[in-house]
Design an enzyme around this catalytic site. Structure first.
Site, PDB file in Angstrom:
ATOM      1  N   SER A   1       0.777  -1.236   0.063  1.00 38.68           N
ATOM      2  CA  SER A   1      -0.081  -0.069  -0.079  1.00 38.68           C
ATOM      3  C   SER A   1       0.992   1.265   0.100  1.00 38.68           C
ATOM      4  O   SER A   1       1.545   1.524  -1.036  1.00 38.68           O
ATOM      5  CB  SER A   1      -0.757   0.079   1.183  1.00 38.68           C
ATOM      6  OG  SER A   1      -1.953   0.984   1.232  1.00 38.68           O
TER       7      SER A   1
ATOM      8  N   HIS B   1      -7.510  -5.186  -0.114  1.00 43.64           N
ATOM      9  CA  HIS B   1      -6.480  -4.475   0.080  1.00 43.64           C
ATOM     10  C   HIS B   1      -5.413  -4.880   1.255  1.00 43.64           C
ATOM     11  O   HIS B   1      -4.106  -5.037   1.347  1.00 43.64           O
ATOM     12  CB  HIS B   1      -6.601  -2.945   0.138  1.00 43.64           C
ATOM     13  CG  HIS B   1      -5.536  -2.015   0.283  1.00 43.64           C
ATOM     14  ND1 HIS B   1      -4.830  -1.703  -1.041  1.00 43.64           N
ATOM     15  CD2 HIS B   1      -5.022  -1.506   1.116  1.00 43.64           C
ATOM     16  CE1 HIS B   1      -4.063  -0.686  -0.869  1.00 43.64           C
ATOM     17  NE2 HIS B   1      -3.974  -0.609   0.533  1.00 43.64           N
TER      18      HIS B   1
END
Length: 401
Positions: free
Chosen positions: A173, A377
């Site tokens: 990320s 995610h």
């Protein structure tokens, strides 16, 4: 704009209400069993652990955690650096124990494992002159400064401490965003990287579906009101704001512990990959701290469609950059070998945005899509099948470099 917001909230509601209800301990947030420090967890797992400190050129004191080798196994002489995502810390890489978390998996294979902590997180909430609790100037940074100052400082320290000729890098990320910032604005650091693995890579964000970032990017009220709602300098959103955000979409389903935890509101979740025994550990370590400007900088990416430096407004942009608009990051300068790992249920790293990123990188070596369609995610570090879908492939790639 109203219809855009309405359709978006309807979509998010459909995502949330399909989730299964869960039961969690009542004392998740104050149970010391769930929020032990990274070094304590590593030591209790029987691994050697070290804590190191470095200071950036602009005065931030950063903490690095290290597993120099496996419990008993020999070193393979390779040094790996793991960089966490936004609102989390080094704990992400070891949270679920040996055999499950990437930090331990690499240590067991003989890697010298270093885990950084970005400025503003729990472990790096320190400065040579500024007090994060009283000095607003401490929080005047976005992920640009983390990429421009923090990563080079930590990597240089590791290179000096270990004597290695290059580092294996894994970022998740924001840990990918800051890598692209570093290697595009300070291209000399490309030569210090053996290979880089980007898990859920974030540069462009036009196609992301995070409800929190979408609402912030749609914001039509005053900037001062927005700052008060999400935290004037440190990103600590008002409980009323998170409640307002999730009230209409969390009446059923997984309940307030996930819906009103800002990490999940920002990044999403997939209960197919996250068994309920993990959630107390996760919320015991996240959110781990960030500046409001980090969040706003991502919001700017959504609105602008660019991957570029922080937009301070016309006057300050002219003073700082010499142009009305902030400069784009030149991804063609990222010459280190890069592998991208992405998923189709990612609320932040949209597939179309990853595709655009892949065409602009200077030395893309491969792209890997996750076979499990529900993979989200956070599942790159928290998912039950992260080892199967991600870590085994990471190990295989490292073995070739």
């Amino acid at each position: 704009m109203f219809l855009q917001k309405l359709f978006f909230l309807i979509y998010i509601h459909s995502v949330f209400v399909k989730s299964k209800p869960i039961d969690l301990p009542n004392n998740v947030y104050n149970n010391s069993e769930f929020n032990k420090t990274t070094p304590v967890m590593i030591a209790e797992a029987g691994y050697p652990v070290e804590t190191h400190w470095v200071t950036t050129p602009d005065g931030y004191k950063l903490c690095l955690h290290r597993i120099p080798h496996a419990k008993n196994g020999p070193s393979n002489k390779k040094v790996v650096y793991l960089q966490h995502g936004i609102l989390v810390s080094s704990s992400d890489w070891i949270l679920f124990g040996p055999g499950n978390s990437l930090g331990y998996i690499l240590a067991d294979l003989g890697y010298d494992v270093w885990m950084g902590n970005a400025r503003g997180t729990y472990y790096s909430r320190n400065h040579t002159t500024l007090n994060p609790d009283t000095d607003s100037n401490f929080w005047q940074f976005s992920w640009h400064e983390i990429g421009y100052y923090d990563l080079p400082t930590m990597l240089d320290y590791i290179l000096l401490e270990t004597g290695t000729d290059g580092i294996y890098y894994v970022g998740h990320s924001q840990g990918t965003t800051t890598f692209f910032v570093m290697t595009s604005t300070r291209p000399e650091y490309n030569k210090k990287i053996k290979v880089q693995i980007s898990l859920a890579p974030i540069a462009y964000m036009s196609h992301m579906t995070s409800p929190l970032l979408r609402i912030l990017s749609f914001w039509e009220g005053s900037f001062e009101t927005l700052m008060n709602l999400i935290g004037m300098y440190e990103f600590v959103p008002e409980e009323s704001f998170l409640h307002m955000l999730t009230e209409s979409i969390c009446e059923t389903g997984i309940g307030p512990i996930l819906c009103e935890n800002v990490l999940f509101a920002l990044c999403g979740f997939s209960l197919n990959e996250m068994n309920t025994t993990k959630i107390p550990l996760i919320v015991g370590h996240a959110p781990a701290g960030a500046s409001t400007k980090q969040i706003l900088h991502y919001g700017q990416e959504i609105s602008s469609g660019h991957f570029r430096q922080y937009d301070f407004g016309v006057i300050e942009n002219l003073r700082k950059y010499g142009s009305v608009q902030p400069p784009d990051y030149d991804l063609s300068k990222v010459s280190a070998p890069v592998f991208l790992f992405f998923s189709y249920n990612d609320w932040l790293a949209g597939v179309e945005d990853v595709e655009r990123l892949s065409h602009e990188l200077g030395n893309l070596q491969g792209k890997f899509s996750i076979a499990e369609t529900s993979f989200n995610h956070l599942d790159f570090t928290y998912g039950d099948h992260a080892k199967k879908y991600v870590y085994n492939e990471v190990v295989s790639i490292f073995a070739k470099y």
